[in-house]
Design a protein around this motif. Structure first.
Motif, PDB file in Angstrom:
ATOM      1  N   LYS A  37      88.275 -75.786  82.481  1.00 44.76           N
ATOM      2  CA  LYS A  37      87.402 -75.030  81.318  1.00 44.76           C
ATOM      3  C   LYS A  37      87.536 -73.236  81.561  1.00 44.76           C
ATOM      4  O   LYS A  37      88.775 -73.023  80.603  1.00 44.76           O
ATOM      5  CB  LYS A  37      85.312 -74.275  82.255  1.00 44.76           C
ATOM      6  CG  LYS A  37      85.170 -75.728  81.119  1.00 44.76           C
ATOM      7  CD  LYS A  37      83.777 -75.987  81.370  1.00 44.76           C
ATOM      8  CE  LYS A  37      83.163 -75.232  79.630  1.00 44.76           C
ATOM      9  NZ  LYS A  37      82.133 -74.924  79.673  1.00 44.76           N
ATOM     10  N   GLY A  41      89.658 -72.562  78.284  1.00 39.12           N
ATOM     11  CA  GLY A  41      89.397 -71.673  77.546  1.00 39.12           C
ATOM     12  C   GLY A  41      90.341 -70.673  77.170  1.00 39.12           C
ATOM     13  O   GLY A  41      90.529 -69.770  75.610  1.00 39.12           O
ATOM     14  N   ILE A 145      92.299 -59.641  75.688  1.00 39.70           N
ATOM     15  CA  ILE A 145      90.746 -59.747  75.542  1.00 39.70           C
ATOM     16  C   ILE A 145      90.859 -60.934  76.220  1.00 39.70           C
ATOM     17  O   ILE A 145      90.181 -60.848  77.148  1.00 39.70           O
ATOM     18  CB  ILE A 145      90.552 -59.951  74.072  1.00 39.70           C
ATOM     19  CG1 ILE A 145      91.037 -58.564  73.784  1.00 39.70           C
ATOM     20  CG2 ILE A 145      89.101 -60.277  74.156  1.00 39.70           C
ATOM     21  CD1 ILE A 145      90.268 -58.087  72.148  1.00 39.70           C
ATOM     22  N   SER A 148      90.582 -60.340  80.129  1.00 41.68           N
ATOM     23  CA  SER A 148      89.761 -59.842  80.467  1.00 41.68           C
ATOM     24  C   SER A 148      88.912 -60.437  81.003  1.00 41.68           C
ATOM     25  O   SER A 148      87.590 -60.624  81.758  1.00 41.68           O
ATOM     26  CB  SER A 148      89.784 -58.368  79.615  1.00 41.68           C
ATOM     27  OG  SER A 148      87.965 -57.810  80.298  1.00 41.68           O
ATOM     28  N   LYS A 149      88.107 -61.876  79.527  1.00 37.57           N
ATOM     29  CA  LYS A 149      87.345 -62.564  79.151  1.00 37.57           C
ATOM     30  C   LYS A 149      87.485 -63.547  80.992  1.00 37.57           C
ATOM     31  O   LYS A 149      86.277 -63.389  81.603  1.00 37.57           O
ATOM     32  CB  LYS A 149      87.757 -63.552  78.616  1.00 37.57           C
ATOM     33  CG  LYS A 149      86.146 -64.404  78.570  1.00 37.57           C
ATOM     34  CD  LYS A 149      86.927 -65.214  77.092  1.00 37.57           C
ATOM     35  CE  LYS A 149      85.166 -66.197  77.155  1.00 37.57           C
ATOM     36  NZ  LYS A 149      83.898 -66.630  76.872  1.00 37.57           N
ATOM     37  N   TYR A 150      88.173 -64.207  80.795  1.00 41.62           N
ATOM     38  CA  TYR A 150      88.713 -65.270  82.219  1.00 41.62           C
ATOM     39  C   TYR A 150      88.641 -64.819  83.286  1.00 41.62           C
ATOM     40  O   TYR A 150      88.535 -65.080  84.761  1.00 41.62           O
ATOM     41  CB  TYR A 150      89.519 -66.447  81.976  1.00 41.62           C
ATOM     42  CG  TYR A 150      88.864 -66.810  80.934  1.00 41.62           C
ATOM     43  CD1 TYR A 150      87.912 -67.376  80.885  1.00 41.62           C
ATOM     44  CD2 TYR A 150      89.513 -67.150  79.481  1.00 41.62           C
ATOM     45  CE1 TYR A 150      87.438 -68.342  79.544  1.00 41.62           C
ATOM     46  CE2 TYR A 150      88.645 -67.585  78.091  1.00 41.62           C
ATOM     47  CZ  TYR A 150      88.526 -67.930  78.344  1.00 41.62           C
ATOM     48  OH  TYR A 150      87.325 -69.026  77.248  1.00 41.62           O
ATOM     49  N   GLU A 152      87.222 -62.283  84.405  1.00 41.08           N
ATOM     50  CA  GLU A 152      85.803 -61.633  84.839  1.00 41.08           C
ATOM     51  C   GLU A 152      86.712 -59.737  85.222  1.00 41.08           C
ATOM     52  O   GLU A 152      85.670 -59.343  86.207  1.00 41.08           O
ATOM     53  CB  GLU A 152      85.359 -62.158  86.143  1.00 41.08           C
ATOM     54  CG  GLU A 152      84.481 -63.158  85.566  1.00 41.08           C
ATOM     55  CD  GLU A 152      84.171 -63.878  86.465  1.00 41.08           C
ATOM     56  OE1 GLU A 152      85.179 -63.349  87.834  1.00 41.08           O
ATOM     57  OE2 GLU A 152      83.660 -64.858  86.220  1.00 41.08           O
ATOM     58  N   LYS A 153      86.603 -59.331  83.590  1.00 42.38           N
ATOM     59  CA  LYS A 153      87.071 -57.764  83.967  1.00 42.38           C
ATOM     60  C   LYS A 153      87.572 -56.858  85.017  1.00 42.38           C
ATOM     61  O   LYS A 153      87.914 -55.999  85.957  1.00 42.38           O
ATOM     62  CB  LYS A 153      85.625 -56.531  83.498  1.00 42.38           C
ATOM     63  CG  LYS A 153      85.611 -57.428  82.079  1.00 42.38           C
ATOM     64  CD  LYS A 153      84.522 -56.495  81.738  1.00 42.38           C
ATOM     65  CE  LYS A 153      83.540 -56.761  79.916  1.00 42.38           C
ATOM     66  NZ  LYS A 153      82.282 -56.245  79.959  1.00 42.38           N
ATOM     67  N   TYR A 155      89.933 -55.572  86.169  1.00 42.97           N
ATOM     68  CA  TYR A 155      91.737 -54.871  86.070  1.00 42.97           C
ATOM     69  C   TYR A 155      92.910 -54.883  86.736  1.00 42.97           C
ATOM     70  O   TYR A 155      93.620 -54.351  86.129  1.00 42.97           O
ATOM     71  CB  TYR A 155      90.988 -53.914  85.030  1.00 42.97           C
ATOM     72  CG  TYR A 155      90.066 -53.477  83.572  1.00 42.97           C
ATOM     73  CD1 TYR A 155      90.106 -54.658  82.982  1.00 42.97           C
ATOM     74  CD2 TYR A 155      88.850 -52.878  83.929  1.00 42.97           C
ATOM     75  CE1 TYR A 155      89.414 -54.286  81.780  1.00 42.97           C
ATOM     76  CE2 TYR A 155      88.051 -53.260  82.816  1.00 42.97           C
ATOM     77  CZ  TYR A 155      87.985 -54.332  81.970  1.00 42.97           C
ATOM     78  OH  TYR A 155      87.190 -54.213  81.059  1.00 42.97           O
ATOM     79  N   LYS A 170      93.511 -50.786  81.028  1.00 43.24           N
ATOM     80  CA  LYS A 170      92.030 -50.560  80.722  1.00 43.24           C
ATOM     81  C   LYS A 170      93.099 -49.924  79.117  1.00 43.24           C
ATOM     82  O   LYS A 170      91.593 -50.090  78.524  1.00 43.24           O
ATOM     83  CB  LYS A 170      91.609 -49.077  81.246  1.00 43.24           C
ATOM     84  CG  LYS A 170      90.632 -49.998  82.831  1.00 43.24           C
ATOM     85  CD  LYS A 170      89.962 -49.041  83.379  1.00 43.24           C
ATOM     86  CE  LYS A 170      89.444 -49.251  85.033  1.00 43.24           C
ATOM     87  NZ  LYS A 170      89.078 -48.435  85.352  1.00 43.24           N
ATOM     88  N   PHE A 174      91.065 -51.433  75.963  1.00 41.80           N
ATOM     89  CA  PHE A 174      90.509 -50.555  74.462  1.00 41.80           C
ATOM     90  C   PHE A 174      91.152 -50.963  73.471  1.00 41.80           C
ATOM     91  O   PHE A 174      90.273 -50.862  72.518  1.00 41.80           O
ATOM     92  CB  PHE A 174      90.673 -49.105  75.260  1.00 41.80           C
ATOM     93  CG  PHE A 174      89.821 -48.426  74.473  1.00 41.80           C
ATOM     94  CD1 PHE A 174      89.065 -48.099  74.015  1.00 41.80           C
ATOM     95  CD2 PHE A 174      91.086 -47.204  73.671  1.00 41.80           C
ATOM     96  CE1 PHE A 174      88.514 -46.689  73.386  1.00 41.80           C
ATOM     97  CE2 PHE A 174      90.952 -46.572  72.628  1.00 41.80           C
ATOM     98  CZ  PHE A 174      89.869 -46.014  72.378  1.00 41.80           C
ATOM     99  N   LEU A 177      90.653 -53.759  72.246  1.00 48.41           N
ATOM    100  CA  LEU A 177      89.009 -54.339  71.092  1.00 48.41           C
ATOM    101  C   LEU A 177      88.703 -53.437  69.839  1.00 48.41           C
ATOM    102  O   LEU A 177      87.814 -54.136  69.191  1.00 48.41           O
ATOM    103  CB  LEU A 177      88.516 -53.819  72.278  1.00 48.41           C
ATOM    104  CG  LEU A 177      87.554 -54.507  73.673  1.00 48.41           C
ATOM    105  CD1 LEU A 177      87.022 -53.973  74.471  1.00 48.41           C
ATOM    106  CD2 LEU A 177      87.075 -56.026  73.289  1.00 48.41           C
TER     107      LEU A 177
END
Lengths: 191, 260
Positions: A37, A41, A145, A148-150, A152-153, A155, A170, A174, A177
């Motif tokens: 998944k 995604g 992005i 970062s989502k998958y 889970e941040k 970094y 980071k 930034f 975003l």
């Protein structure tokens, strides 16, 4: 009483992958169930093409099998997997020479034609706007992005995938975003 | 930069009043880890939305295709293939292991089973050492000092085999050396070679040449040990000699009795 499969399910990703490396290829099924998944995604977020995304997920697991001897178990399996996922994505666009030619329009068209997914998205206005906004971002910003989502941040791990420092990741997040915010606000005004 | 100024900058950004210079500064502070992304309220809201946003699930086709692929790879793996055997990542350790075993084998073979050529070399070397010892022994026998001559005679005990040159030199010493100890030592040194009939007959002949009672008795004892009957004639000559001490005569007589 626990079955052997239930026992394996409690194993860490790395332990499972080391089993795969040792020749227990069936164990890859458990890792597939854990990550199909998020991987889907990630690819879907990149190309909005469900069929292509499924193919690319399949490619990732094929490469994991092919290069299983390279997994040393020192780093995080998920990081290694996303590293492969990123290469699979790049290779696909390099082969098909779609990378630069891809326009926002074609991307949105694909979204429009894919009824099953778009219906689901239309039910949620916010999600639809976000999807559109993401689609309008350049590929590298969309990628950071999604990573970062998958991831889970995490970094530091993303830095390992991209080959840069945690601080640099980071800043990339930034900037991405920031741009997403601008696009999102423009879309809001159009609504 | 002071924390207060950083807070001020974050506040300015959150109110949407940050200019390009402020943004650059914020980026720098983010990279240094002094501003956390979660402090930037507007972005956090959007970031939360991204994190929350659910992507659609893949279809069942993905599962089917994956498990089919897994099955195919497993079947291929079961079959032996030369190309897979020689595939470098898996072949390299096999090759390394085989090479190490080969080297160990060669070393073992070399250490435990010396080659015929090295055997020959060792034999030649031994021969040379023996020849050197013989030469040393013969030259020492020429010395004036009795101690040196004694040393020469005792050298033969270190030799595994000796040439006729050595036994002749020993017999000559036994017959002619002026020192009794050297003669006795020469007799001692000849004992290992008494199986040789030539040496035995030379020893019998030597009996008549001895004037020292000690050597005569030693020779008589040896003859008894060897049961050398041909020596009786020579021994009787000693008995007939007036100068022979009585004790010696008695010992020789007893010896002759055991032989006849």
């Amino acid at each position: 009483m626990k079955t052997p499969v239930q026992d394996l399910e409690t194993f860490s990703d790395n332990a499972l992958m080391l089993k795969v490396k040792d020749g227990h290829l069936d164990t890859l099924g458990l890792l597939f169930e854990r990550y199909k998944k998020p991987l889907f995604g990630f690819f879907y977020g990149m190309n909005k093409d469900p069929e292509l995304s499924e193919d690319l997920v399949q490619n990732v697991f094929f490469r994991i099998l092919k290069y299983r001897y390279l997994f040393r178990g020192e780093g995080d399996f998920k990081t290694w997997m996303f590293h492969i996922a990123r290469n699979v994505n790049h290779d696909h666009y390099r082969k098909n020479k779609l990378g630069k030619a891809e326009s926002v329009e074609s991307w949105e068209n694909r979204l429009g034609h894919d009824d099953a997914y778009s219906v689901q998205l239309q039910q949620d206005e916010e999600a639809k706007m976000l999807t559109l906004a993401l689609g309008r971002l350049p590929a590298d910003k969309r990628e950071i992005i999604l990573l970062s989502k998958y991831q889970e941040k995490k970094y530091k791990e993303i830095g390992e995938i991209l080959g840069c420092s945690e601080g640099a990741v980071k800043v990339k997040v930034f900037r991405a975003l920031q741009e997403l915010k601008v696009v999102y606000q423009q879309l809001e005004k159009q609504m | 930069m002071e924390q207060e100024r950083i807070n001020g900058l974050v506040e300015k950004y959150n109110q949407g009043q940050a200019g390009p210079a402020d943004i650059r500064l914020i980026e720098q502070l983010i990279e240094e880890g002094r501003i956390d992304l979660s402090q930037l309220a507007q972005l956090k809201q959007l970031d939360d939305l991204v994190m929350k946003f659910e992507t659609p699930a893949p279809s069942a086709d993905l599962d089917d295709n994956f498990y089919q692929m897994l099955k195919t790879v497993k079947q291929k793996n079961k079959r032996f293939s030369w190309s897979r055997f020689f595939a470098w990542p898996e072949f390299a350790p096999k090759l390394a292991f085989a090479s190490v075993m080969l080297i160990i084998g060669f070393l073992g073979g070399y250490l435990f089973f010396p080659s015929p050529s090295s055997n020959k070399e060792v034999a030649e070397l031994k021969d040379e050492v023996l020849q050197m010892k013989e030469m040393m022994m013969l030259s020492l026998l020429e010395k004036e000092s009795a101690t040196e001559r004694l040393k020469a005679v005792s050298l033969t005990s270190e030799m595994s085999s000796v040439s006729d040159k050595v036994t002749n030199a020993l017999l000559q010493t036994l017959n002619n050396d002026e020192n009794i100890n050297v003669r006795l030592e020469a007799l001692e040194a000849l004992k290992p070679f008494v199986r040789d009939s030539r040496i035995r007959s030379e020893l019998v002949r030597s009996i008549g040449k001895q004037d020292s009672p000690l050597v005569q008795v030693a020779l008589a004892e040896l003859m008894v040990q060897l049961q050398e009957k041909s020596s009786v004639k020579e021994l009787r000559k000693i008995l007939e000699n007036k100068n022979t001490p009585r004790d010696v005569k008695k010992q020789i007589e007893e010896g002759i009795k055991t032989m006849t």
